[in-house]
Design a protein around this motif. Sequence first.
Motif, mmCIF file in Angstrom:
data_model
loop_
_atom_site.group_PDB
_atom_site.id
_atom_site.type_symbol
_atom_site.label_atom_id
_atom_site.label_comp_id
_atom_site.label_asym_id
_atom_site.label_seq_id
_atom_site.Cartn_x
_atom_site.Cartn_y
_atom_site.Cartn_z
ATOM 1 N N GLU A 185 0.849 -1.200 -0.129
ATOM 2 C CA GLU A 185 -0.166 -0.056 0.005
ATOM 3 C C GLU A 185 0.768 1.059 -0.058
ATOM 4 O OE1 GLU A 185 -3.668 2.262 2.432
ATOM 5 O OE2 GLU A 185 -2.753 0.320 3.190
ATOM 6 N N HIS A 186 0.497 2.247 -0.799
ATOM 7 C CA HIS A 186 1.405 3.571 -0.873
ATOM 8 C C HIS A 186 0.535 4.514 0.006
ATOM 9 C CE1 HIS A 186 4.318 5.723 -3.054
ATOM 10 N NE2 HIS A 186 3.454 6.475 -3.616
ATOM 11 N N ARG A 187 1.308 4.877 1.062
ATOM 12 C CA ARG A 187 0.867 5.616 2.133
ATOM 13 C C ARG A 187 1.467 6.965 2.266
ATOM 14 N NH1 ARG A 187 -2.835 3.096 5.747
ATOM 15 N NH2 ARG A 187 -1.508 3.834 7.638
ATOM 16 N N LEU A 188 0.724 8.056 3.067
ATOM 17 C CA LEU A 188 0.942 9.447 3.109
ATOM 18 C C LEU A 188 1.825 9.457 4.283
ATOM 19 C CD1 LEU A 188 0.428 12.083 1.959
ATOM 20 C CD2 LEU A 188 -0.937 12.611 3.556
ATOM 21 N N VAL A 189 3.022 10.149 4.294
ATOM 22 C CA VAL A 189 3.893 10.071 5.514
ATOM 23 C C VAL A 189 3.702 11.613 6.048
ATOM 24 C CG1 VAL A 189 5.998 9.564 6.399
ATOM 25 C CG2 VAL A 189 5.226 8.391 4.185
ATOM 26 N N VAL A 190 3.473 11.693 7.306
ATOM 27 C CA VAL A 190 3.542 13.012 7.915
ATOM 28 C C VAL A 190 4.381 12.880 9.206
ATOM 29 C CG1 VAL A 190 1.147 13.824 6.894
ATOM 30 C CG2 VAL A 190 1.462 12.680 9.323
ATOM 31 N N ALA A 191 4.580 14.022 9.660
ATOM 32 C CA ALA A 191 5.064 14.370 11.115
ATOM 33 C C ALA A 191 4.115 13.877 12.269
ATOM 34 C CB ALA A 191 5.987 15.579 11.612
ATOM 35 N N ALA A 260 4.900 10.671 0.003
ATOM 36 C CA ALA A 260 4.069 9.241 -0.025
ATOM 37 C C ALA A 260 5.173 8.143 -0.482
ATOM 38 C CB ALA A 260 3.179 9.471 -1.266
ATOM 39 N N LEU A 261 5.085 7.277 0.487
ATOM 40 C CA LEU A 261 6.020 6.180 0.300
ATOM 41 C C LEU A 261 5.297 4.641 0.399
ATOM 42 C CD1 LEU A 261 9.141 7.487 2.251
ATOM 43 C CD2 LEU A 261 9.000 7.263 -0.214
ATOM 44 N N PRO A 262 5.827 3.576 0.124
ATOM 45 C CA PRO A 262 5.610 2.305 0.478
ATOM 46 C C PRO A 262 5.422 2.180 2.077
ATOM 47 C CG PRO A 262 7.141 2.057 -1.235
ATOM 48 C CD PRO A 262 7.248 3.483 -0.752
ATOM 49 N N GLY A 263 4.179 1.597 2.189
ATOM 50 C CA GLY A 263 4.040 1.458 3.772
ATOM 51 C C GLY A 263 4.931 0.534 4.348
ATOM 52 N N TRP A 264 5.631 -0.697 3.757
ATOM 53 C CA TRP A 264 6.792 -1.578 4.344
ATOM 54 C C TRP A 264 7.602 -0.666 4.772
ATOM 55 C CZ3 TRP A 264 10.721 -1.586 1.428
ATOM 56 C CH2 TRP A 264 10.709 -1.411 0.188
ATOM 57 N N LEU A 265 8.078 0.384 3.789
ATOM 58 C CA LEU A 265 9.510 1.218 4.117
ATOM 59 C C LEU A 265 9.120 2.109 5.286
ATOM 60 C CD1 LEU A 265 12.043 1.937 3.009
ATOM 61 C CD2 LEU A 265 10.870 3.800 1.436
ATOM 62 N N SER A 272 12.569 5.147 14.442
ATOM 63 C CA SER A 272 13.755 5.820 14.667
ATOM 64 C C SER A 272 13.276 7.468 14.577
ATOM 65 C CB SER A 272 14.934 5.315 13.986
ATOM 66 O OG SER A 272 14.350 5.706 12.422
ATOM 67 N N LEU A 273 12.078 7.685 13.755
ATOM 68 C CA LEU A 273 11.773 9.027 13.438
ATOM 69 C C LEU A 273 10.529 9.311 13.887
ATOM 70 C CD1 LEU A 273 13.305 9.417 9.856
ATOM 71 C CD2 LEU A 273 14.252 10.393 11.679
ATOM 72 N N PRO A 274 10.051 10.520 14.317
ATOM 73 C CA PRO A 274 8.713 10.927 14.674
ATOM 74 C C PRO A 274 7.891 11.376 13.643
ATOM 75 C CG PRO A 274 10.021 12.752 14.727
ATOM 76 C CD PRO A 274 11.183 11.655 14.505
ATOM 77 N N ILE A 275 7.542 10.107 12.808
ATOM 78 C CA ILE A 275 6.789 9.993 11.730
ATOM 79 C C ILE A 275 5.696 9.219 11.614
ATOM 80 C CG2 ILE A 275 8.558 10.916 9.952
ATOM 81 C CD1 ILE A 275 8.825 8.055 8.985
ATOM 82 N N THR A 276 4.381 8.984 10.994
ATOM 83 C CA THR A 276 3.378 8.284 10.976
ATOM 84 C C THR A 276 2.930 8.177 9.567
ATOM 85 O OG1 THR A 276 1.350 7.596 11.807
ATOM 86 C CG2 THR A 276 1.606 9.682 11.746
ATOM 87 N N SER A 277 2.021 7.212 9.144
ATOM 88 C CA SER A 277 1.435 7.292 7.863
ATOM 89 C C SER A 277 -0.059 7.172 7.924
ATOM 90 C CB SER A 277 2.123 6.176 6.856
ATOM 91 O OG SER A 277 1.858 4.697 7.469
ATOM 92 N N LEU A 278 -0.721 7.285 6.931
ATOM 93 C CA LEU A 278 -2.188 7.261 6.623
ATOM 94 C C LEU A 278 -2.437 6.905 5.320
ATOM 95 C CD1 LEU A 278 -3.896 10.877 6.721
ATOM 96 C CD2 LEU A 278 -1.592 10.524 7.373
ATOM 97 N N ARG A 279 -3.813 6.352 5.128
ATOM 98 C CA ARG A 279 -4.103 5.910 3.848
ATOM 99 C C ARG A 279 -4.336 7.129 2.865
ATOM 100 N NH1 ARG A 279 -8.011 1.080 4.156
ATOM 101 N NH2 ARG A 279 -6.268 0.179 4.275
#
Length: 314
Positions: A185-191, A260-265, A272-279
């Motif tokens: 799944e391609h995910r949106l990555v935000v802080a 936007a990056l692959p969810g598995w990545l 290790s980083l203050p990030i999260t992802s959403l659909r």
Amino acid sequence: MILSHHPMSIDHAFLLRVHIMLERIHLAILSAIEEQGTLTQAAETLNLTQSALSHSIKKLEGQIGTPIWEKQGRSLRLTSAGRRIHALSRRLLPQFEHTELLLKQIAKGEMGSLRIGMECHPCYQWLLKVVAPFLEQWPAVDVDVRQEFQFGGLRALFDYEIDMLVTPDPLFKPELEYFPVFGYEHRLVVAKSHPLAEQQWVSPQQLSNEVLFTYPVEPERLDIFSQFLNPAKCSVRQHKVIETTEIMLQMVASGRGICALPGWLVQEYESSLPITSLRIGKQGIQKDIYLGIRKGDEQIPYVSEFINLAKKTS
């Protein structure tokens, strides 16, 4: 002697006139002239004398009844006929060189080599999991991974610079064959501090004031544009290009923008980083990683086995 017919770039009527006398050396000479610009430099590149080089082309010109190049001061310029032969050389010379390399390997008792181009920078760690068992099963086959093609490997595949392309965005062509090897799944990555961080999914309109970081790929090949923003006639406030995943995610973690990056990545970096992802959208964007090869190469046993191993390695 070369017989070649290609409807896309070579005039058939012209080739019908010259195919009886056109030889590999002519292709090499015109390629060297186009690259070097002068007769002297071309002759040095090919380890020929200038007179031998000129004689070869003059003989061909006499046979086809038209000049192949024209002098412009110290330089040479290809005529229309010369440009057509040069177009042929760009396709055939790499194939000659590739075949000669394979023949040399066979003569030395080696089975061959597999040169893999990467259009998926995040896939490198996954690829290593495929290469390790492959090398154990095929000790006579060498593997080379070339990451310089990570943002444009299709031309390299056509030009025989690589034998296989790892890509999330296949451009389907009649001469190529693509094999899906795993989905994600391609995910949106935000802080984690971003206002969107608590949401499960995001709408296109919610990105209108965002800075979007992407790899240096044409926007039409980026899923967040082609499958998400463009269909909704939306855009972002600014689009910035970053080549490395690590720097991109550092920028996102610092609140400078989103990506936007692959969810598995993303999962590999969340600890290790203050990030999260959403659909991306309510349904999300589902993708596949493909292995692309030239049509017919799947009949090579070690190429076929590499594809089989890749399908088993998630």
